[in-house]
Design an enzyme around this catalytic site. Structure first.
Site, PDB file in Angstrom:
ATOM      1  CD  GLN A   1     -82.466 -11.944  23.097  1.00  0.00           C
ATOM      2  OE1 GLN A   1     -82.714 -12.406  24.198  1.00  0.00           O
ATOM      3  NE2 GLN A   1     -81.601 -10.960  22.914  1.00  0.00           N
TER       4      GLN A   1
ATOM      5  CE1 TYR B   1     -76.871 -15.257  27.137  1.00  0.00           C
ATOM      6  CE2 TYR B   1     -78.834 -16.234  26.187  1.00  0.00           C
ATOM      7  CZ  TYR B   1     -78.236 -15.498  27.173  1.00  0.00           C
ATOM      8  OH  TYR B   1     -78.995 -14.993  28.195  1.00  0.00           O
TER       9      TYR B   1
ATOM     10  CB  ALA C   1     -82.439  -2.200  28.282  1.00  0.00           C
TER      11      ALA C   1
END
Length: 394
Positions: A99, A169, A344
């Site tokens: 990532q 982000y 996850a």
């Protein structure tokens, strides 16, 4: 005919053994911003458990682009360790993605000892400092840094890179009208706010061609008043699909800066989070944390309804994320035309869940969605119900 998620599938130029992706979650195992044996074992365990693709999170493209200084940033010094990691995953039968991104306003400037960048100058609740508005030179540098990081990922043996276009982000923050107050070619109308995402995807594709797969983690909705909304998101996703630089979009929501629990549904471990911070942040989190860490109830496949609109409109492989914790949820995603699913918390609880799901139609994760795994990112991400603290076992 229902797609079998447990048969081999192509992700761009890469064949995966199944359609199950371990979603990117910071592992907390890189104290010196480099790969450790503990990080390698974490991802080897995911691969041995049957996931088609595991995602190393998070690999910043520049040192100031980390959420804190303990995260990997992509540089030649990191390549030997990353190569050991990718070799270990491949030996276990899996594929592996890096990532890539720049944390922007989510970066902790105090920890990084470097200013946090944002579309516009603003106060950061993370570092308790003002961010710096990215200049045109900063933007050019960061676009080029994504391409350079992708090349290093190829050299390190990765099968894919996942570009971080979510969670406010840097690239996601440029998409948000609440955070982007610019008046230049990267601000104002949506078409200009989307330029950084589109130019970054293009630069990465130009660099790697079809050597590896290129995905993007992409916000459908910030979950923030005045932020990036579903209508805007669908428009940008359509442009990204038409540009032809991405092999898939992984659909997500939420803002690490303003509303993180919009993605992480379930219980809010407020006291556990507060305990990870020094004063005065600890007291502030205890007193005002509920305003930031809001509660959203958990249900399986909780992003499915939102994602269906994207599935109906986009001619691009899509990854469904959010509450995928059983074989039934995987089959539901496949029945609605999603190409992959990402997991996850369920894999933190049981890294071998994918193998169980492949043979047991009733397989489900016992994960309670307590989310007490979330504060463990500061000391080795793990399920507090099933695993010892890695920092006590090294």
């Amino acid at each position: 005919m229902l797609t079998d998620a447990f048969q081999p599938a192509m992700l761009g130029p890469v064949q995966l053994r199944n359609r199950i992706i371990k979603a990117a979650t910071f592992e907390g195992r890189t104290p010196d911003a480099l790969v450790t044996d503990e990080l390698i074992e974490f991802h080897r365990g995911v691969a041995e458990g049957g996931a088609g693709l595991t995602t190393v999170a998070y690999c910043a493209v520049a040192p100031e682009g980390r959420t804190d200084r303990h995260q990997i940033w992509m540089r030649p010094e990191a390549v030997p360790g990353l190569r050991r990691l990718t070799d270990a995953v491949h030996e276990a039968g899996g594929a592996v993605s890096a990532q890539l991104g720049h944390a922007g306003p989510v970066a902790n400037a105090a920890s990084n000892r470097a200013p946090a960048l944002a579309p516009s100058r603003q106060f950061s609740p993370i570092s308790l400092r003002l961010t710096h508005a990215a200049t045109a030179a900063d933007i050019r540098r960061i676009i080029a840094a994504h391409a350079k990081a992708a090349r290093l990922a190829v050299e390190s043996g990765f099968d894919a890179v996942e570009l971080h276009f979510g969670h406010n982000y840097l690239i996601s923050s440029f998409l948000s009208p609440a955070l982007n107050k610019r008046s230049d070619e990267y601000g104002g109308p949506l078409i200009r706010r989307a330029e950084l995402a589109r130019q970054t995807a293009d630069a990465v594709r130009q660099e790697v061609g079809d050597e590896i797969a290129v995905l993007a983690k992409f916000n459908m909705d910030d979950g923030v008043r005045g932020g990036f909304t579903g209508d805007e998101s669908l428009s940008v996703a359509t442009w990204l699909a038409r540009d032809g630089n991405l092999d898939a979009l992984e659909l997500t929501v939420g803002s690490s800066l303003r509303n993180p629990m919009y993605l992480f549904r379930g219980d809010v471990p407020l006291q556990e989070f507060a305990a990870q911070f020094p004063q005065p942040q600890r007291l502030g989190i205890r007193l005002a944390g509920r305003r930031f860490l809001r509660t959203y109830p958990f249900r399986e496949a909780y992003l499915l309804d939102t994602a269906l609109r994207f599935r109906a409109e986009l001619n691009l492989p899509l990854v469904l994320l959010g509450g995928i914790a059983s074989r039934a949820a995987v089959d539901t995603a496949m029945s609605h035309g999603f190409d992959f699913v990402a997991m996850a918390r369920a894999l933190l609880y049981d890294p071998h869940l994918v193998t169980r799901m492949s043979t047991e139609p009733s397989a489900t994760s016992p994960c309670t969605h307590c989310n007490r795994c979330m504060p463990t990112i500061y000391r080795g991400t793990h399920c507090v119900l099933t695993s010892p603290n890695p920092s006590t076992t090294n």
